[in-house]
Scaffold this motif. Structure first.
Motif, PDB file in Angstrom:
ATOM      1  N   ILE A  67       0.846  -1.208   0.000  1.00 23.65           N
ATOM      2  CA  ILE A  67       0.000   0.000   0.000  1.00 23.65           C
ATOM      3  C   ILE A  67       0.876   1.251   0.000  1.00 23.65           C
ATOM      4  O   ILE A  67       0.632   2.211  -0.735  1.00 23.65           O
ATOM      5  CB  ILE A  67      -0.958  -0.016   1.217  1.00 23.65           C
ATOM      6  N   TRP A  68       1.947   1.234   0.815  1.00 24.57           N
ATOM      7  CA  TRP A  68       2.867   2.379   0.841  1.00 24.57           C
ATOM      8  C   TRP A  68       3.471   2.596  -0.548  1.00 24.57           C
ATOM      9  O   TRP A  68       3.509   3.712  -1.057  1.00 24.57           O
ATOM     10  CB  TRP A  68       3.986   2.141   1.867  1.00 24.57           C
ATOM     11  N   SER A  71       1.069   4.228  -2.823  1.00 31.60           N
ATOM     12  CA  SER A  71       0.645   5.581  -2.431  1.00 31.60           C
ATOM     13  C   SER A  71       1.753   6.618  -2.620  1.00 31.60           C
ATOM     14  O   SER A  71       1.480   7.778  -2.924  1.00 31.60           O
ATOM     15  CB  SER A  71       0.211   5.590  -0.958  1.00 31.60           C
ATOM     16  N   ALA A  87      -3.182   6.029   0.850  1.00 35.39           N
ATOM     17  CA  ALA A  87      -2.721   4.928   1.700  1.00 35.39           C
ATOM     18  C   ALA A  87      -3.809   4.535   2.700  1.00 35.39           C
ATOM     19  O   ALA A  87      -4.127   3.350   2.870  1.00 35.39           O
ATOM     20  CB  ALA A  87      -1.438   5.334   2.428  1.00 35.39           C
TER      21      ALA A  87
END
Length: 232
Positions: A67-68, A71, A87
């Motif tokens: 996810i990081w 994002s 995120a």
């Protein structure tokens, strides 16, 4: 574990196709979280700062790391408010049972940061030497061999070359930090050692960006060697 409001849907429920759209109320909520975490009013959150809240989703570290990576669109190792919204939104949707898509869903991608790296609050950094620049390109090309930059003179080469003893030392650190034997380190794991270099966060963030060649938000053993070598 995750709290009740993050419970996944029952077997019959599906996340609707519009399930990735972000409502204005959600964006406002994420912005309020951002403001609370950004105590230094830097306009960006470090991995450590964002992790305080993202961890509460109850998602595994590997999912949060992906996810990081999705994002942090400008790959600076920090999250702007727009990137943090993404995120948080991805983490909340996945915690509620959605499957994390392989790439950022259309319409969620944050706008690029007005093309002014570094931001107004950042201290302008001196332009890198040829040796430093070529290490960055070697790392982003996925080079895992010894760091012998092209373009610098013999002194530059000698200064940046990584000896076998140094590589072995960095591998020893890696093994200690990778307690779960995952084969990679998260930002939180690597930062426990990298912050001991005493370098400012902006510099460590740049080093991370140069070392994380495959841009997955984690460091493999080879990438960690590069980061340690640059930091030390």
């Amino acid at each position: 574990g995750p709290s009740n409001d993050l419970a996944p849907p029952g077997p019959g429920e599906m996340v609707p196709s519009g399930g990735w759209a972000m409502a204005p109320a959600e964006a406002s909520q994420y912005d309020a979280y951002f403001a609370k975490l950004d105590t230094g009013k830097a306009g960006k959150l470090t991995g450590q700062q964002a992790k305080q809240l993202l961890d509460k989703s109850g998602l595994p570290a590997e999912t949060l790391s992906r996810i990081w990576g999705m994002s942090d669109v400008d790959r600076d190792g920090l999250l702007r408010p727009e990137e943090f919204r993404v995120a948080m939104h991805l983490a909340m949707r996945v915690a509620k049972g959605a499957t994390l898509p392989p790439s950022l869903p259309p319409g969620l991608a944050p706008a690029p940061s007005m093309g002014t790296p570094p931001g107004p609050t950042a201290v302008p950094s001196p332009s890198p030497s040829p040796g430093r620049a070529s290490i960055g390109s070697a790392a982003s090309a996925g080079a895992s061999g010894p760091l012998t930059p092209s373009g610098g003179g013999p002194a530059d080469d000698a200064a940046w070359a990584m000896s076998g003893a140094e590589a072995a030392q960095y591998d020893g650190y890696f093994a200690k930090l990778d307690a779960a034997r995952a084969g990679y380190l998260t930002g939180a794991q690597a930062s426990t050692l990298l912050t001991k270099s005493g370098l400012p966060k902006e510099t460590l963030s740049k080093i991370w960006g140069m070392s994380d060649a495959n841009r997955d938000g984690n460091l493999t053993k080879e990438e960690f060697r590069v980061a340690m070598h640059l930091a030390m």
